[in-house]
Design a protein around this motif. Structure first.
Motif, PDB file in Angstrom:
ATOM      1  N   ILE A   1      26.495  50.535  32.128  1.00  0.00           N
ATOM      2  CA  ILE A   1      25.914  49.307  31.633  1.00  0.00           C
ATOM      3  C   ILE A   1      26.418  48.152  32.478  1.00  0.00           C
ATOM      4  CG2 ILE A   1      25.709  47.778  29.664  1.00  0.00           C
ATOM      5  CD1 ILE A   1      26.359  50.213  27.917  1.00  0.00           C
TER       6      ILE A   1
ATOM      7  N   LEU B   1      23.935  38.236  18.543  1.00  0.00           N
ATOM      8  CA  LEU B   1      23.574  37.738  17.204  1.00  0.00           C
ATOM      9  C   LEU B   1      24.221  36.381  16.922  1.00  0.00           C
ATOM     10  CD1 LEU B   1      25.798  38.132  14.559  1.00  0.00           C
ATOM     11  CD2 LEU B   1      25.542  40.470  15.327  1.00  0.00           C
ATOM     12  N   LEU B   2      25.443  36.180  17.435  1.00  0.00           N
ATOM     13  CA  LEU B   2      26.087  34.877  17.229  1.00  0.00           C
ATOM     14  C   LEU B   2      25.374  33.787  18.032  1.00  0.00           C
ATOM     15  CD1 LEU B   2      29.860  35.908  17.211  1.00  0.00           C
ATOM     16  CD2 LEU B   2      28.461  35.132  15.279  1.00  0.00           C
TER      17      LEU B   2
ATOM     18  N   LEU C   1      28.717  42.508  11.333  1.00  0.00           N
ATOM     19  CA  LEU C   1      28.687  41.072  11.642  1.00  0.00           C
ATOM     20  C   LEU C   1      27.286  40.518  11.447  1.00  0.00           C
ATOM     21  CD1 LEU C   1      30.308  38.674  12.720  1.00  0.00           C
ATOM     22  CD2 LEU C   1      29.641  39.360  15.035  1.00  0.00           C
ATOM     23  N   LEU C   2      26.295  41.295  11.908  1.00  0.00           N
ATOM     24  CA  LEU C   2      24.904  40.870  11.726  1.00  0.00           C
ATOM     25  C   LEU C   2      24.583  40.675  10.252  1.00  0.00           C
ATOM     26  CD1 LEU C   2      21.942  40.547  12.854  1.00  0.00           C
ATOM     27  CD2 LEU C   2      21.687  42.982  12.359  1.00  0.00           C
TER      28      LEU C   2
ATOM     29  N   ARG D   1      31.846  57.456  25.202  1.00  0.00           N
ATOM     30  CA  ARG D   1      31.410  56.057  25.091  1.00  0.00           C
ATOM     31  C   ARG D   1      31.827  55.265  26.334  1.00  0.00           C
ATOM     32  NH1 ARG D   1      33.564  51.589  20.760  1.00  0.00           N
ATOM     33  NH2 ARG D   1      32.478  49.829  21.677  1.00  0.00           N
TER      34      ARG D   1
ATOM     35  N   MET E   1      19.713  55.608  31.925  1.00  0.00           N
ATOM     36  CA  MET E   1      19.319  54.252  31.576  1.00  0.00           C
ATOM     37  C   MET E   1      19.681  53.889  30.137  1.00  0.00           C
ATOM     38  SD  MET E   1      17.657  52.681  34.055  1.00  0.00           S
ATOM     39  CE  MET E   1      16.371  51.659  33.376  1.00  0.00           C
ATOM     40  N   ILE E   2      19.412  54.823  29.253  1.00  0.00           N
ATOM     41  CA  ILE E   2      19.600  54.508  27.841  1.00  0.00           C
ATOM     42  C   ILE E   2      20.985  54.946  27.403  1.00  0.00           C
ATOM     43  CG2 ILE E   2      18.789  54.962  25.504  1.00  0.00           C
ATOM     44  CD1 ILE E   2      16.016  55.298  26.673  1.00  0.00           C
ATOM     45  N   ASP E   3      21.648  54.041  26.719  1.00  0.00           N
ATOM     46  CA  ASP E   3      22.975  54.369  26.224  1.00  0.00           C
ATOM     47  C   ASP E   3      23.088  53.876  24.782  1.00  0.00           C
ATOM     48  OD1 ASP E   3      25.466  55.309  26.141  1.00  0.00           O
ATOM     49  OD2 ASP E   3      26.392  53.652  27.263  1.00  0.00           O
TER      50      ASP E   3
ATOM     51  N   PRO F   1      25.862  43.141  21.200  1.00  0.00           N
ATOM     52  CA  PRO F   1      25.178  42.749  19.951  1.00  0.00           C
ATOM     53  C   PRO F   1      25.890  41.623  19.218  1.00  0.00           C
ATOM     54  CG  PRO F   1      25.286  45.127  20.128  1.00  0.00           C
ATOM     55  CD  PRO F   1      26.135  44.583  21.238  1.00  0.00           C
ATOM     56  N   ALA F   2      27.215  41.629  19.238  1.00  0.00           N
ATOM     57  CA  ALA F   2      27.955  40.579  18.527  1.00  0.00           C
ATOM     58  C   ALA F   2      27.681  39.222  19.162  1.00  0.00           C
ATOM     59  CB  ALA F   2      29.447  40.892  18.543  1.00  0.00           C
TER      60      ALA F   2
ATOM     61  N   PRO G   1      29.167  45.366  15.144  1.00  0.00           N
ATOM     62  CA  PRO G   1      28.153  44.309  15.256  1.00  0.00           C
ATOM     63  C   PRO G   1      27.161  44.316  14.092  1.00  0.00           C
ATOM     64  CG  PRO G   1      28.444  45.370  17.354  1.00  0.00           C
ATOM     65  CD  PRO G   1      29.225  46.171  16.361  1.00  0.00           C
TER      66      PRO G   1
ATOM     67  N   THR H   1      18.976  35.210  15.054  1.00  0.00           N
ATOM     68  CA  THR H   1      20.109  36.126  14.915  1.00  0.00           C
ATOM     69  C   THR H   1      19.637  37.570  15.107  1.00  0.00           C
ATOM     70  OG1 THR H   1      21.203  34.649  13.345  1.00  0.00           O
ATOM     71  CG2 THR H   1      21.918  36.928  13.349  1.00  0.00           C
ATOM     72  N   LEU H   2      18.533  37.893  14.455  1.00  0.00           N
ATOM     73  CA  LEU H   2      17.990  39.247  14.576  1.00  0.00           C
ATOM     74  C   LEU H   2      17.502  39.510  16.004  1.00  0.00           C
ATOM     75  CD1 LEU H   2      16.099  39.465  11.174  1.00  0.00           C
ATOM     76  CD2 LEU H   2      18.053  40.828  11.884  1.00  0.00           C
TER      77      LEU H   2
ATOM     78  N   ALA I   1      29.642  56.099  29.110  1.00  0.00           N
ATOM     79  CA  ALA I   1      28.327  55.472  29.014  1.00  0.00           C
ATOM     80  C   ALA I   1      28.388  54.003  29.393  1.00  0.00           C
ATOM     81  CB  ALA I   1      27.795  55.618  27.578  1.00  0.00           C
ATOM     82  N   GLU I   2      29.513  53.361  28.986  1.00  0.00           N
ATOM     83  CA  GLU I   2      29.606  51.935  29.267  1.00  0.00           C
ATOM     84  C   GLU I   2      29.761  51.634  30.762  1.00  0.00           C
ATOM     85  OE1 GLU I   2      32.764  50.630  26.788  1.00  0.00           O
ATOM     86  OE2 GLU I   2      31.437  50.262  25.065  1.00  0.00           O
TER      87      GLU I   2
ATOM     88  N   ALA J   1      21.377  46.825  26.402  1.00  0.00           N
ATOM     89  CA  ALA J   1      22.400  47.826  26.658  1.00  0.00           C
ATOM     90  C   ALA J   1      21.802  49.192  26.920  1.00  0.00           C
ATOM     91  CB  ALA J   1      23.349  47.890  25.464  1.00  0.00           C
ATOM     92  N   ARG J   2      20.504  49.330  26.743  1.00  0.00           N
ATOM     93  CA  ARG J   2      19.906  50.662  26.845  1.00  0.00           C
ATOM     94  C   ARG J   2      18.871  50.790  27.956  1.00  0.00           C
ATOM     95  NH1 ARG J   2      18.925  51.506  20.368  1.00  0.00           N
ATOM     96  NH2 ARG J   2      21.089  51.129  19.795  1.00  0.00           N
ATOM     97  N   ILE J   3      18.198  49.713  28.255  1.00  0.00           N
ATOM     98  CA  ILE J   3      17.136  49.818  29.262  1.00  0.00           C
ATOM     99  C   ILE J   3      17.341  48.765  30.351  1.00  0.00           C
ATOM    100  CG2 ILE J   3      15.470  50.740  27.608  1.00  0.00           C
ATOM    101  CD1 ILE J   3      14.242  47.990  27.415  1.00  0.00           C
ATOM    102  N   ASP J   4      16.630  48.953  31.384  1.00  0.00           N
ATOM    103  CA  ASP J   4      16.699  48.010  32.508  1.00  0.00           C
ATOM    104  C   ASP J   4      15.937  46.743  32.134  1.00  0.00           C
ATOM    105  OD1 ASP J   4      16.841  46.682  34.869  1.00  0.00           O
ATOM    106  OD2 ASP J   4      15.399  47.976  35.917  1.00  0.00           O
TER     107      ASP J   4
ATOM    108  N   TYR K   1      20.490  40.070  18.210  1.00  0.00           N
ATOM    109  CA  TYR K   1      21.110  41.365  17.969  1.00  0.00           C
ATOM    110  C   TYR K   1      20.283  42.495  18.596  1.00  0.00           C
ATOM    111  CZ  TYR K   1      22.897  45.380  15.398  1.00  0.00           C
ATOM    112  OH  TYR K   1      23.423  46.597  15.080  1.00  0.00           O
TER     113      TYR K   1
END
Lengths: 173, 306
Positions: free
Chosen positions: A11, A66-67, B13-14, A4, B1-3, A62-63, B10, A92-93, A7-8, A103-106, A96
């Motif tokens: 990002i 959504l907030l 929380l959502l 993880r 690209m994809i992660d 995401p947190a 979250p 909110t949706l 991966a981060e 976080a996944r695509i450009d 999120y």
């Protein structure tokens, strides 16, 4: 190092100056309310939605997404005639999901931003339609030519708005 | 690209934020009849649960109620059974008393009809412990001037004779005992014989020649030849007759209900009495027919055990 964490590393998380998000959200709501007074064409604009999409995609959390969406949506409800929570749930949706996509695509390329705005506009509209039907008991449509035009208009506005908002980012250092 | 970063927190929380806003909406929105949406939802959520709970509770309650009801029913059933048993016992007691009343009434009527004949009423208080003998005990003895060889009868017919006497009781040999014999004759043909006991409910009449025509149902009365029983007391009826050697074999049945003896009459003399006068006799003569006792015939067969 965990997968993880590895991966981060790929990002790119953008940070903004303090109060930038709040100020942008406030301005978006103000402009939305202000412009709506000057004609139905302004009703096509969804500036709070664009602000939500931009910051969610940029923050890639995401947190936070959504907030932010909840806050913007509830404020939008507060200044509209809709019950509190109507736009709040939808945004909110959107916040999120947008942060998840970010976080996944450009999301920096203009075309991907255009596509994201169009997609999230319809996603936002779909959630509103569902809420309209299920909670308010009102009719609503998931797709219409007017919605298509509105999505394109918002995507077009985003082509100018997003780069402007990019200036609020803190430089990487 | 994809992660794929972790989305578990979250997402929670959502969910919370969405639910809070949905609740916020539900509190604001009103449906038909000005009912808030949250109330509608609450009703829609809780009504099925309440319905199921009510159904379960009513089922459990019904089962419990039925169980309690069955328990009560069982108790009630037991009580009713006990009540039925008690009432049946009471009914038998009453029936017994009614029958006793009938018997006593018959005896009273008999005594009233034979005021000149010395007699004594007695109760049967016991029976022989020996299953081969047919003996009963009565509640009068020497103190009441009873003595051996007194005839014992009922309003229906001959029962037996006293064979032993104590101060307070007497032993009665029933005519069904194997040692018993009574001088008898057919009431129609006046043919004499001796009715003997067999140890069984049936009796036997001896000393009737084969030429004598005997038919079933023919009445047999005492002949008085035994010097114990007055003449013409109802004794038995013929049930069957067949030729024998040298005499007929005649089966007879006593007219008195010897299996249900409770009260009997002891005849204190051999005065002739009529137990059941015919309607004609009853109309033409007094109820009580008392005639002097006849002397026993010396030619008659020995009828009674000494």
């Amino acid at each position: 190092m965990s997968s993880r964490a590895q991966a981060e590393q790929h990002i790119e998380v953008h940070k903004f100056y303090g109060g930038a998000m709040a100020l942008a959200a406030f301005l978006a709501l103000f402009l939305q309310a202000f412009l709506n007074k000057y004609g139905s064409w302004a009703a096509m604009l969804e500036l709070p939605l664009l602000i939500t999409i931009y910051f969610s995609v940029s923050r890639r959390s995401p947190a936070i997404g959504l907030l932010l969406g909840a806050m913007v949506g509830i404020l939008q409800d507060a200044v509209s005639h809709m019950p509190i929570g109507f736009y709040g749930i939808a945004k909110t949706l959107v916040g999120y999901v947008a942060s998840s996509f970010g976080a996944r695509i450009d999301t920096e390329h203009p075309l991907s931003r255009f596509g994201l705005v169009v997609a999230f506009f319809f996603f936002h509209q779909a959630v509103l339609t569902i809420l309209n039907r299920l909670i308010l008991g009102r009719p609503g449509s998931y797709f219409s030519w007017r919605l298509l035009i509105a999505s394109i208009v918002n995507a077009g506005v985003a082509m100018f708005l997003f780069p402007a908002l990019d200036r609020l980012r803190k430089p990487h250092g | 690209m994809i992660d794929f970063p972790s989305k578990q927190r979250p997402f929670t929380l959502l969910t919370i934020v969405i639910l809070l806003q949905v609740l916020l909406l539900a509190f604001q929105i009103k449906r038909e009849r000005d009912v808030r949406l949250v109330r509608v939802w609450a009703a829609e959520i809780f009504t099925p649960v309440q319905r199921v709970a009510t159904w379960i509770l009513s089922g459990v309650g019904g089962s419990w109620h039925n169980y309690i009801g069955l328990r009560h029913m069982r108790q009630e059933n037991d009580q009713l059974h006990a009540e039925v048993d008690r009432l049946q016992l009471r009914n038998r007691e009453l029936e017994s008393r009614a029958m006793e009343g009938d018997r006593l009434a018959a005896l009273l009527h008999f005594r009233d009809s034979h005021t000149d004949a010395p007699m004594l009423f007695a109760q049967v208080i016991g029976a022989s412990a020996d299953s081969t003998s047919r003996i009963v005990f009565i509640n009068h003895g020497e103190r009441d001037h009873l003595k051996r060889n007194l005839a014992v009868i009922t309003p229906d017919g001959v029962v037996g004779k006293i064979v032993e006497v104590t101060s307070n009781s007497a032993q009665v040999l029933l005519i069904t005992d194997k040692d018993s014999g009574v001088g008898a004759l057919f009431s129609e043909t006046r043919t004499q014989g001796v009715v003997k006991g067999t140890g069984e409910p049936q009796l036997r009449m001896d000393y009737v020649v084969n030429e004598e025509k005997v038919h079933a149902g023919e009445a047999i009365v005492t002949s008085g030849e035994d010097r114990i029983f007055p003449k013409d007391l109802p004794l038995a009826t013929v049930t069957a007759a067949r030729p024998g050697n040298p005499f007929q074999k005649i089966d007879v049945k006593p007219v008195a209900r010897l299996d249900r003896l409770e009260e009997v009459i002891v005849l204190l003399s051999q005065q002739d009495i009529s137990l059941k006068p015919t309607p004609d006799e009853a109309a033409s003569t007094p109820d009580v027919s008392i005639v002097p006792a006849k002397q026993p015939a010396t030619t008659a067969p020995a009828a009674s055990k000494p």
